[in-house]
Design an enzyme around this catalytic site. Sequence first.
Site, PDB file in Angstrom:
ATOM      1  N   SER A 160       1.963 -32.291  -8.916  1.00  0.00           N
ATOM      2  CA  SER A 160       1.437 -33.304  -7.999  1.00  0.00           C
ATOM      3  C   SER A 160       2.423 -34.431  -7.708  1.00  0.00           C
ATOM      4  CB  SER A 160       0.139 -33.885  -8.574  1.00  0.00           C
ATOM      5  OG  SER A 160      -0.854 -32.896  -8.581  1.00  0.00           O
ATOM      6  N   GLY A 209       5.299 -24.233 -16.859  1.00  0.00           N
ATOM      7  CA  GLY A 209       4.779 -25.546 -17.214  1.00  0.00           C
ATOM      8  C   GLY A 209       4.462 -25.617 -18.692  1.00  0.00           C
ATOM      9  N   GLU A 231       5.970 -19.090 -18.016  1.00  0.00           N
ATOM     10  CA  GLU A 231       7.211 -19.692 -18.518  1.00  0.00           C
ATOM     11  C   GLU A 231       6.825 -21.066 -19.041  1.00  0.00           C
ATOM     12  OE1 GLU A 231       9.947 -18.251 -18.813  1.00  0.00           O
ATOM     13  OE2 GLU A 231       9.935 -16.581 -17.422  1.00  0.00           O
ATOM     14  N   CYS A 265      13.177 -27.091 -20.020  1.00  0.00           N
ATOM     15  CA  CYS A 265      12.542 -26.232 -21.023  1.00  0.00           C
ATOM     16  C   CYS A 265      13.603 -25.628 -21.940  1.00  0.00           C
ATOM     17  CB  CYS A 265      11.743 -25.136 -20.341  1.00  0.00           C
ATOM     18  SG  CYS A 265      12.708 -24.197 -19.156  1.00  0.00           S
ATOM     19  N   GLU A 362       7.698 -30.210 -28.749  1.00  0.00           N
ATOM     20  CA  GLU A 362       8.751 -30.231 -27.733  1.00  0.00           C
ATOM     21  C   GLU A 362       8.928 -31.680 -27.280  1.00  0.00           C
ATOM     22  OE1 GLU A 362       7.714 -28.558 -23.874  1.00  0.00           O
ATOM     23  OE2 GLU A 362       9.811 -28.169 -23.434  1.00  0.00           O
TER      24      GLU A 362
HETATM   25  P1  NAP Z   1       2.334 -29.165 -16.692  1.00  0.00           P
HETATM   26  O1  NAP Z   1       1.634 -30.444 -16.847  1.00  0.00           O
HETATM   27  O2  NAP Z   1       1.798 -27.992 -17.389  1.00  0.00           O
HETATM   28  O3  NAP Z   1       2.375 -28.890 -15.109  1.00  0.00           O
HETATM   29  C1  NAP Z   1       2.945 -27.724 -14.582  1.00  0.00           C
HETATM   30  C2  NAP Z   1       2.122 -27.264 -13.410  1.00  0.00           C
HETATM   31  O4  NAP Z   1       0.853 -26.821 -13.870  1.00  0.00           O
HETATM   32  C3  NAP Z   1       1.815 -28.365 -12.391  1.00  0.00           C
HETATM   33  O5  NAP Z   1       1.783 -27.814 -11.108  1.00  0.00           O
HETATM   34  C4  NAP Z   1       0.440 -28.843 -12.817  1.00  0.00           C
HETATM   35  O6  NAP Z   1      -0.268 -29.469 -11.780  1.00  0.00           O
HETATM   36  C5  NAP Z   1      -0.210 -27.543 -13.219  1.00  0.00           C
HETATM   37  N1  NAP Z   1      -1.286 -27.650 -14.184  1.00  0.00           N
HETATM   38  C6  NAP Z   1      -1.411 -28.532 -15.211  1.00  0.00           C
HETATM   39  N2  NAP Z   1      -2.540 -28.273 -15.899  1.00  0.00           N
HETATM   40  C7  NAP Z   1      -3.117 -27.203 -15.315  1.00  0.00           C
HETATM   41  C8  NAP Z   1      -4.312 -26.464 -15.558  1.00  0.00           C
HETATM   42  N3  NAP Z   1      -5.130 -26.750 -16.583  1.00  0.00           N
HETATM   43  N4  NAP Z   1      -4.607 -25.439 -14.749  1.00  0.00           N
HETATM   44  C9  NAP Z   1      -3.789 -25.111 -13.718  1.00  0.00           C
HETATM   45  N5  NAP Z   1      -2.674 -25.775 -13.433  1.00  0.00           N
HETATM   46  C10 NAP Z   1      -2.323 -26.808 -14.219  1.00  0.00           C
HETATM   47  O7  NAP Z   1       3.843 -29.254 -17.109  1.00  0.00           O
HETATM   48  P2  NAP Z   1       4.875 -30.396 -16.765  1.00  0.00           P
HETATM   49  O8  NAP Z   1       4.651 -31.526 -17.673  1.00  0.00           O
HETATM   50  O9  NAP Z   1       4.859 -30.673 -15.314  1.00  0.00           O
HETATM   51  O10 NAP Z   1       6.244 -29.641 -17.093  1.00  0.00           O
HETATM   52  C11 NAP Z   1       6.842 -29.692 -18.326  1.00  0.00           C
HETATM   53  C12 NAP Z   1       6.590 -28.447 -19.133  1.00  0.00           C
HETATM   54  O11 NAP Z   1       7.030 -27.307 -18.408  1.00  0.00           O
HETATM   55  C13 NAP Z   1       7.395 -28.453 -20.408  1.00  0.00           C
HETATM   56  O12 NAP Z   1       6.628 -27.974 -21.460  1.00  0.00           O
HETATM   57  C14 NAP Z   1       8.551 -27.525 -20.097  1.00  0.00           C
HETATM   58  O13 NAP Z   1       9.172 -26.979 -21.218  1.00  0.00           O
HETATM   59  C15 NAP Z   1       7.868 -26.513 -19.253  1.00  0.00           C
HETATM   60  N6  NAP Z   1       8.836 -25.749 -18.460  1.00  0.00           N
HETATM   61  C16 NAP Z   1       9.055 -24.450 -18.798  1.00  0.00           C
HETATM   62  C17 NAP Z   1      10.002 -23.714 -18.115  1.00  0.00           C
HETATM   63  C18 NAP Z   1      10.285 -22.282 -18.446  1.00  0.00           C
HETATM   64  O14 NAP Z   1      10.903 -21.586 -17.629  1.00  0.00           O
HETATM   65  N7  NAP Z   1       9.892 -21.769 -19.591  1.00  0.00           N
HETATM   66  C19 NAP Z   1      10.720 -24.313 -17.081  1.00  0.00           C
HETATM   67  C20 NAP Z   1      10.468 -25.633 -16.781  1.00  0.00           C
HETATM   68  C21 NAP Z   1       9.506 -26.343 -17.477  1.00  0.00           C
HETATM   69  P3  NAP Z   1      -0.419 -31.071 -11.695  1.00  0.00           P
HETATM   70  O15 NAP Z   1       0.949 -31.625 -11.522  1.00  0.00           O
HETATM   71  O16 NAP Z   1      -1.281 -31.274 -10.516  1.00  0.00           O
HETATM   72  O17 NAP Z   1      -1.046 -31.502 -12.994  1.00  0.00           O
END
Ligand code: NAP
Length: 457
Positions: A160, A209, A231, A265, A362
């Site tokens: 968002s 995420g 991921e 990540c 993390e």
């Molecule tokens: P996040 O809060 O999980 O958000 C990621 C995406 O998921 C956003 O579009 C978010 O939407 C959506 N989302 C959140 N809660 C959800 C739910 N209950 N149901 C459906 N969609 C949902 O993660 P972040 O804080 O933005 O990103 C950081 C995390 O991503 C870290 O843990 C990082 O390690 C991980 N990551 C992993 C990789 C990989 O390739 N393994 C790469 C990059 C990042 P909203 O923004 O609207 O909440």
Amino acid sequence: MSIATIDPTTGETVKTFAAATSDEIEAALARASERWRSYRKTTFAERAAWMHATADLLEAEADDVAALMTLEMGKTLKSAKAEALKCAKGFRHYADNAEAMLADEVTDATKVGASQAYAQYQPLGVVLAVMPWNFPLWQVVRFAAPALMAGNVGILKHASNVPQSALYLADVIARGGFPEGCFQTLLIGSGAVEGILRDPRVVAATLTGSEPAGRSVAAIAGDEVKHTVLELGGSDPFVVMPSADLAKAAEVAVTARVQNNGQSCIAAKRFIVHADVYDEFAKLFVDRMNALRVGDPKDPDTDIGPLATEQGRKDVEELVDQAVADGATVMCGGKRLDGPGWFYPATVIGDITPEMEMYTAEVFGPVASLYRAADIDEAIDIANATTFGLGANAWTTDDGEQQRFIDDIEAGGVFINGMTISYNELPFGGVKRSGTGRELSAHGIREFCNIKTVWVG
Ligand code: NAP
């Protein structure tokens, strides 16, 4: 969370966006589903031409889109430009290689009593992509490029806080020539994901995420018996053994930790150093971390910009403060910077014990934790002592030790004498709670395919 561009350098709200209405969501789903019927019949050559045209646009517009990413999530302008160019490369890679990656796999037909027998990779249909803000373009492109080349169509629900990056992506792909409806951005909150995922027109989902978000999407998809790629988070180990080039290891360790303002990540997060070289490595590492410049991400001399969100900085601060209250040592940094924006300095923490949350959590910011290991066994034990298993780094010139790390570190990837990076040519993904499935390489493009068995008598 409201859908808005909020500049992390100043904390000011720049632009807000209304979430898509249920009618708009329905129209997007109908468009995607209708488009897929014809898009799946397009040739690899047609798709490749649109991919290259999209890459051309990305290259031409790299400065502008880099500025947009920096505005929305605070990454340095130079790293944002590099990201835009990496995306162009991603489009070109799949444009040039998808057809070979998805060639029929012919088997010896006589062994199965047939005249012809093979596996054919066919597209699945409409795939929902839920994406994070930390690499606003690259995280999406590494899904979109292979998915589109395979003949799927995509619907993007981006984080968002990066709505303009999300809109740019759909726009640039459309301008590249892809037919309308092949790739759409829906500005929606996470609450709207379930309805879309349960819609029968959506056949699969990918989410990059956090673990809670992954768990939620996987549970809904599981209930609907739909395929997912996840991921999720990581807390990658970076092990340094006595034979390593310590100066080089310390230099790479800094980049591996603070890349993307510490919000990657696959950033190395836990530095596990053999006792014989601990003091020497710690000094080299801390000196380099101390020398980093924190400031305006638009300034070319800046090494670390602000964290992307106010909550993100709060989370980092709480983990550090808690560890310090419980006896951990701050070797540099450790306190937020005064003034506007969500800045946090390069930080190194030592004397962390398994009881502290920082041991297993993390830390999504420029904070390194330093561990002393008596020998390789203890180093591997510490490396594996989290629920994550994304990337891993080990520094040693000893062949036997290299093999131990390759064999025994629980991770989706291991990089010896270098830092973890995502490459188009190599699979990317995690084990344990870091996720399921793979992106990139031939493995990534096959995730959203129906591997159809064909037997002709
Ligand atoms: P996040 O809060 O999980 O958000 C990621 C995406 O998921 C956003 O579009 C978010 O939407 C959506 N989302 C959140 N809660 C959800 C739910 N209950 N149901 C459906 N969609 C949902 O993660 P972040 O804080 O933005 O990103 C950081 C995390 O991503 C870290 O843990 C990082 O390690 C991980 N990551 C992993 C990789 C990989 O390739 N393994 C790469 C990059 C990042 P909203 O923004 O609207 O909440």
